[in-house]
Design a protein around this motif. Structure first.
Motif, short mmCIF file in Angstrom:
data_model
loop_
_atom_site.label_atom_id
_atom_site.label_comp_id
_atom_site.label_asym_id
_atom_site.label_seq_id
_atom_site.Cartn_x
_atom_site.Cartn_y
_atom_site.Cartn_z
N ALA A 76 -6.94 24.08 -8.44
CA ALA A 76 -6.95 24.72 -10.32
C ALA A 76 -6.54 23.49 -11.72
CB ALA A 76 -7.11 26.50 -11.04
N ASN A 77 -5.06 23.77 -11.30
CA ASN A 77 -4.27 22.66 -12.58
C ASN A 77 -5.17 21.62 -12.17
OD1 ASN A 77 -1.77 24.12 -14.02
ND2 ASN A 77 -2.76 25.10 -12.11
N GLY A 78 -5.55 20.80 -10.95
CA GLY A 78 -5.45 19.25 -11.12
C GLY A 78 -6.67 19.06 -10.98
N LEU A 79 -8.32 20.03 -11.06
CA LEU A 79 -9.16 20.61 -11.54
C LEU A 79 -9.37 20.96 -12.77
CD1 LEU A 79 -11.00 21.40 -8.32
CD2 LEU A 79 -10.47 18.82 -8.99
N ALA A 80 -8.85 20.96 -13.93
CA ALA A 80 -8.78 22.05 -14.93
C ALA A 80 -9.91 21.31 -15.98
CB ALA A 80 -7.72 22.47 -15.17
N ASN A 81 -10.42 21.18 -16.37
CA ASN A 81 -11.74 20.64 -17.04
C ASN A 81 -12.11 18.79 -16.90
OD1 ASN A 81 -11.44 21.80 -19.75
ND2 ASN A 81 -8.97 21.55 -19.70
N THR A 82 -12.12 18.69 -15.59
CA THR A 82 -12.63 18.20 -15.04
C THR A 82 -14.57 19.06 -14.80
OG1 THR A 82 -12.07 18.36 -12.92
CG2 THR A 82 -11.10 17.07 -14.04
N GLU A 83 -14.87 17.46 -13.98
CA GLU A 83 -16.21 17.62 -13.17
C GLU A 83 -16.27 18.32 -11.81
OE1 GLU A 83 -18.79 13.93 -14.19
OE2 GLU A 83 -19.20 15.20 -16.36
N THR A 84 -15.13 18.43 -11.37
CA THR A 84 -15.38 18.28 -9.80
C THR A 84 -15.10 20.17 -9.32
OG1 THR A 84 -14.61 16.21 -9.88
CG2 THR A 84 -13.83 17.67 -7.84
N PRO A 85 -15.63 20.13 -8.98
CA PRO A 85 -15.79 21.75 -8.85
C PRO A 85 -14.91 22.28 -7.61
CG PRO A 85 -17.77 20.92 -7.49
CD PRO A 85 -17.07 20.02 -8.31
N LEU A 86 -14.31 23.16 -7.30
CA LEU A 86 -13.48 24.00 -6.85
C LEU A 86 -14.02 24.57 -5.85
CD1 LEU A 86 -11.00 24.77 -5.62
CD2 LEU A 86 -10.35 26.35 -7.34
N MET A 87 -13.84 25.20 -4.41
CA MET A 87 -14.70 26.18 -3.38
C MET A 87 -13.29 26.10 -2.67
SD MET A 87 -16.82 25.33 0.35
CE MET A 87 -18.51 25.01 -0.74
N LEU A 88 -13.02 27.22 -2.72
CA LEU A 88 -11.69 28.07 -1.60
C LEU A 88 -12.43 29.14 -0.56
CD1 LEU A 88 -9.20 29.41 -1.61
CD2 LEU A 88 -10.17 31.28 -3.17
N LEU A 89 -11.67 28.41 0.39
CA LEU A 89 -11.05 29.53 1.40
C LEU A 89 -9.92 29.67 2.08
CD1 LEU A 89 -12.84 26.55 4.12
CD2 LEU A 89 -14.32 27.86 2.76
N PRO A 90 -10.04 31.18 2.55
CA PRO A 90 -8.92 31.90 2.19
C PRO A 90 -7.96 32.05 3.28
CG PRO A 90 -11.30 33.06 2.14
CD PRO A 90 -11.27 32.13 2.47
N PHE A 91 -7.04 31.45 3.54
CA PHE A 91 -6.53 30.61 4.38
C PHE A 91 -4.54 31.07 4.51
CE2 PHE A 91 -9.44 27.46 6.05
CZ PHE A 91 -10.84 28.30 7.05
N GLY A 92 -4.95 31.35 3.45
CA GLY A 92 -3.11 32.32 3.37
C GLY A 92 -2.54 33.96 3.34
N THR A 93 -1.75 34.13 2.97
CA THR A 93 -1.25 35.46 3.67
C THR A 93 -2.63 36.17 2.51
OG1 THR A 93 0.77 34.72 3.67
CG2 THR A 93 0.50 37.05 3.23
#
Length: 318
Positions: A76-93
């Motif tokens: 999220a910090n890398g993509l903030a205020n850019t056009e590129t979307p984030l998709m989340l696959l929940p592989f954490g704890t």
């Protein structure tokens, strides 16, 4: 379209590996889409990878975060205020942010993969801009918190790292040593709030005695605790939850209700509302007992504000 899967090699287990193989097979059958796998190698690497792809490809790529809340925070910090979307696959704890966007407390990674069509190559999703919290120039996608919850978060993370079989239960276990100590903390706050009628007001306490203080963009943290059940990701408002200083006897009956998001209905020591920004600083000159998206920080002062529609997020189509 390029789909860049940023993978935290520590997060997840054998199930994740099997899902990845299935997704890779599906991409081979679809010449219009490309799957790129990027493994993180050090703290902050996910942010760098996401930012680089955003600069080079803009809206022609999707960054797929394959990890837990720490990976989502970095992406999220890398993509903030850019056009590129984030998709989340929940592989954490804990996968606390995923609980909000997928609407369930028990996350099934396979169901998410299937819902996005990643297993079949028929990828489908809708992109919607969401708000972020800016704090000292960094971005928070989920929850920023102080006090007891940070102690629980810290101990829970150590337990989950050491005993991976515990999963999110590590955070429940971490409550025990945390509440056996004093739960009274001091902090200075000067925050700008909005009431239910849209009128501004301030809360200024220097110092404030408290047990926990959470500022929420989403709803869940700490493995499933819910300080802000009604939080919305795109309303231009943050939710706050302040728990007055309390002792063990007062806190114990509130723990399950805090997990369920109903603690304020049972105690006048829990205060909730909306906030848009403000200042938080230490009462003793030492670093704040605080964290953001489950990552502790060592600031003595935090200036924060809502940053509206700062991140494009992929949602499952209804």
């Amino acid at each position: 379209m390029k789909y860049v899967f940023i993978e935290n090699p520590i997060a997840g287990n054998k199930i994740r590996r099997l899902l990845f193989k299935q997704v890779q097979s599906a991409f081979r059958l679809n010449p219009d889409d490309e799957m790129i796998i990027e493994e993180t190698k050090y703290g902050g690497h996910a942010k760098e990878i996401a930012a680089d792809y955003a600069v080079n490809y803009g809206r022609d790529c999707v960054i797929v975060s394959c990890g837990g809340d720490g990976t989502v925070h970095e992406v999220a910090n890398g993509l903030a205020n850019t056009e590129t979307p984030l998709m989340l696959l929940p592989f954490g704890t804990g996968n606390d942010f995923a609980k909000k966007i997928y609407g369930v407390k028990k996350i099934d990674a396979f169901n998410v993969v299937k819902a996005f069509g990643l297993h079949s190559g028929k990828i489908k999703y809708r992109v919607k801009p969401i708000d972020l919290i800016d704090y000292n120039g960094e971005k928070c996608i989920n929850v920023m918190s102080y006090g007891l919850d940070t102690k629980v978060e810290t101990i829970g993370k150590k337990l989950s790292d050491k005993f991976k079989f515990l999963g999110h239960q590590a955070y429940n276990i971490a409550i025990i040593p945390s509440i056996m100590q004093s739960m009274k903390y001091k902090i200075n706050i000067d925050i700008n709030c909005i009431d239910d009628n849209g009128k501004p007001y301030k809360i200024t306490k220097t110092p404030m005695d408290y047990t926990l203080f959470a500022i929420c963009n989403a709803s869940y943290y700490g493995g499933g605790f819910c300080p802000a059940p009604d939080a919305r990701l795109d309303d231009g408002l943050l939710d706050y939850c302040i728990a007055d200083a309390m002792n063990l006897v007062q806190a114990l009956p509130l723990i399950p209700r805090y997990s369920a998001g109903t603690a304020n209905e049972y105690s006048d020591k829990i205060h909730i509302g909306h906030v848009v920004g403000g200042r938080i600083w230490t009462a003793d000159g030492k670093p704040l007992l605080g964290n953001c998206d489950g990552e502790n920080f060592d600031y003595t002062e935090v200036r924060f504000r809502i940053e509206e529609k700062a991140l494009n997020l992929c949602f499952i189509e209804d």
